[in-house]
Write an enzyme that holds these catalytic residues in place. Structure first.
Site, PDB file in Angstrom:
ATOM      1  N   ASP A   1      -1.929 156.648  18.711  1.00 27.97           N
ATOM      2  CA  ASP A   1      -0.791 156.035  19.392  1.00 27.97           C
ATOM      3  C   ASP A   1      -0.019 157.062  20.205  1.00 27.97           C
ATOM      4  O   ASP A   1       0.125 158.215  19.786  1.00 27.97           O
ATOM      5  CB  ASP A   1       0.135 155.409  18.332  1.00 27.97           C
ATOM      6  CG  ASP A   1       1.084 154.385  18.920  1.00 27.97           C
ATOM      7  OD1 ASP A   1       0.921 154.022  20.099  1.00 27.97           O
ATOM      8  OD2 ASP A   1       1.998 153.946  18.199  1.00 27.97           O
TER       9      ASP A   1
ATOM     10  N   ASN B   1      -4.491 144.150  22.507  1.00 30.56           N
ATOM     11  CA  ASN B   1      -4.327 144.985  23.699  1.00 30.56           C
ATOM     12  C   ASN B   1      -4.691 144.282  25.005  1.00 30.56           C
ATOM     13  O   ASN B   1      -4.385 144.780  26.088  1.00 30.56           O
ATOM     14  CB  ASN B   1      -5.161 146.267  23.579  1.00 30.56           C
ATOM     15  CG  ASN B   1      -4.568 147.286  22.628  1.00 30.56           C
ATOM     16  OD1 ASN B   1      -5.275 148.129  22.085  1.00 30.56           O
ATOM     17  ND2 ASN B   1      -3.263 147.214  22.391  1.00 30.56           N
TER      18      ASN B   1
END
Length: 245
Positions: free
Chosen positions: A25, A73
């Protein structure tokens, strides 16, 4: 033993985590801090991944699963999604060169329904090309969602029961695990997440049930092999009781 100069501690090579999961991340924030497009962050993240996989392989870790693209996503801007897919395709095409011939087995886990035919074909080629390697197994979680994985496993078991191939009383957690993407692999021992966020984000919900969680504020492109070693040392300093005393 593997000496960590900064922590002045040693990694116990006999107690390595067998399976490490990583939620990579912070690529976008890394780029924004530098006034760069998000695509530059993803590119830097790919470079960081190469170094971490090589380090884990050199240490003797058997499995590593990295969260490359989640089922959620797809909600991102199309330009970013397209860049990520092209980056992945390039990564798979150049697998041996990208990992410097480090004897890595590459597998893709997740649903392939939404992926392009080109990517699906390249996944098959890359998996075939690396399947006889004897080093670390790297699972690339692509179009992956932990809940979806569990639901799909439940559907598969239900179908077997309906067709008389499996008895309900024979279903336990060990039997259920055989229907997951990681059927032939151990559960995650150590889960690392970068960027300061402290949540699973639908990643390996079944496999991480008793995994040790390790969080760092570092953004993924800044995560170095020394950070991986630090996480492993912290893991080894914890007491894992698996529900016992």
């Amino acid at each position: 033993m593997f000496f960590n100069k900064k922590n002045k501690q040693e990694i116990d090579m006999l107690r390595l985590p067998k399976h490490i999961g990583i939620i990579m991340d912070g690529n976008g924030r890394w780029a924004r801090k530098r006034g760069l497009p998000r695509s530059a962050g993803h590119s830097a993240g790919a470079d960081a991944l190469k170094k971490i996989v090589i380090e884990a392989n050199n240490l003797g870790v058997k499995y590593i699963t990295v969260y490359a693209f989640s089922t959620e996503n797809w909600k991102r801007p199309k330009e970013e999604v397209d860049y990520l897919m092209n980056l992945l395709l390039d990564y798979l095409r150049n697998a041996e060169r990208t990992l410097s011939g480090e004897n890595v087995v590459i597998r893709a886990i997740g649903s392939r329904k939404e992926l392009s035919r080109e990517i699906c074909e390249q996944i098959i080629k890359t998996e075939e090309f690396t399947k006889n390697n004897t080093g670390i197994v790297m699972n690339i979680a692509l179009n992956y969602g932990g809940r979806e994985e569990i639901v799909n496993a439940a559907k598969a078991i239900c179908d077997k029961v309906r067709n008389g191939k499996v008895k309900i009383d024979d279903i336990d957690d060990k039997a259920f695990s055989k229907y997951l993407y990681t059927a032939d692999q151990p559960d995650i021992d150590l889960l690392i997440r970068t960027s300061g966020e402290q949540r699973l984000s639908n990643f390996m919900l079944w496999q991480v049930s008793y995994g040790e969680l390790w969080f760092t504020d570092k953004l993924w492109p800044d995560f170095k092999p020394a950070d991986l070693r630090r996480a492993i040392i912290d893991f080894q300093n914890r007491g894992r009781r698996f529900g016992g005393i």
